[in-house]
Design an enzyme around this catalytic site. Structure first.
Site, PDB file in Angstrom:
ATOM      1  N   HIS A 201      29.868  21.228  37.116  1.00 23.49           N
ATOM      2  CA  HIS A 201      29.985  19.981  37.878  1.00 23.49           C
ATOM      3  C   HIS A 201      28.616  19.349  38.021  1.00 23.49           C
ATOM      4  O   HIS A 201      27.590  20.042  37.952  1.00 23.49           O
ATOM      5  CB  HIS A 201      30.585  20.230  39.268  1.00 23.49           C
ATOM      6  CG  HIS A 201      29.839  21.243  40.080  1.00 23.49           C
ATOM      7  ND1 HIS A 201      30.021  22.597  39.914  1.00 23.49           N
ATOM      8  CD2 HIS A 201      28.896  21.113  41.051  1.00 23.49           C
ATOM      9  CE1 HIS A 201      29.240  23.255  40.754  1.00 23.49           C
ATOM     10  NE2 HIS A 201      28.528  22.380  41.445  1.00 23.49           N
TER      11      HIS A 201
ATOM     12  N   ILE B 263      33.162  18.159  49.769  1.00 28.59           N
ATOM     13  CA  ILE B 263      33.726  18.472  51.081  1.00 28.59           C
ATOM     14  C   ILE B 263      32.640  18.564  52.159  1.00 28.59           C
ATOM     15  O   ILE B 263      32.922  18.363  53.342  1.00 28.59           O
ATOM     16  CB  ILE B 263      34.543  19.791  50.990  1.00 28.59           C
ATOM     17  CG1 ILE B 263      35.573  19.883  52.104  1.00 28.59           C
ATOM     18  CG2 ILE B 263      33.639  21.016  50.971  1.00 28.59           C
ATOM     19  CD1 ILE B 263      36.584  20.999  51.899  1.00 28.59           C
TER      20      ILE B 263
END
Ligand code: 5GP
Length: 123
Positions: A106, A36
């Site tokens: 991640h 993002i």
């Protein structure tokens, strides 16, 4: 000690569909989507679907099938984005010293501009 997974983190919410996302790739055990707040022209996150806090938690406790699927997903993202042409960087932050923000395992795939040296000198 062992890792305790908190399922209220933002990536767990994305995996449950509580927060919308537009995956670049979804496999049986992994999901890839754009960061993002991109720090390079290409900034993709790849996450396993399972409840792992960070890379070493995943490497210690995930099944072979999850690890293979995740690793192949990273390779497939690189292939689809053509990253072998110019190069790219893979980052996995774990814990406080690495300033891990989201406690769901991640990796970051960064590309699209010269990325400089791996680390800035400690300030
Ligand atoms: P970390 O510092 O934990 O390795 O990186 C977490 C990354 O997740 C950051 O780069 C941050 O921009 C990204 N991020 C945080 N919240 C969201 C979100 O809601 N959606 C997406 N796509 N990325 C997020």
């Amino acid at each position: 000690m062992g890792y305790q997974y908190d399922d209220q983190n933002i990536f767990a919410k994305i995996l449950r569909g509580e927060i919308p996302s537009e995956p670049l790739l979804e496999t049986e055990h992994a999901l890839a989507f754009e960061d993002i707040r991109p720090q390079a022209p290409t900034h993709v996150l790849v996450i396993p679907k399972g409840p792992y806090v960070c890379y070493d938690h995943f490497a210690q406790e995930a099944t072979d099938a999850e690890i293979v699927d995740f690793t192949r997903a990273v390779g497939e993202v690189c292939r689809r984005l053509g990253l072998e042409r110019s190069g790219w960087r893979l980052i996995a932050n774990a814990g406080a010293d690495a300033v891990q923000e989201v406690p769901h395992m991640h990796v970051h795939i960064l590309a699209g501009r010269p990325l400089g040296r791996m680390l800035e000198p400690a300030g």
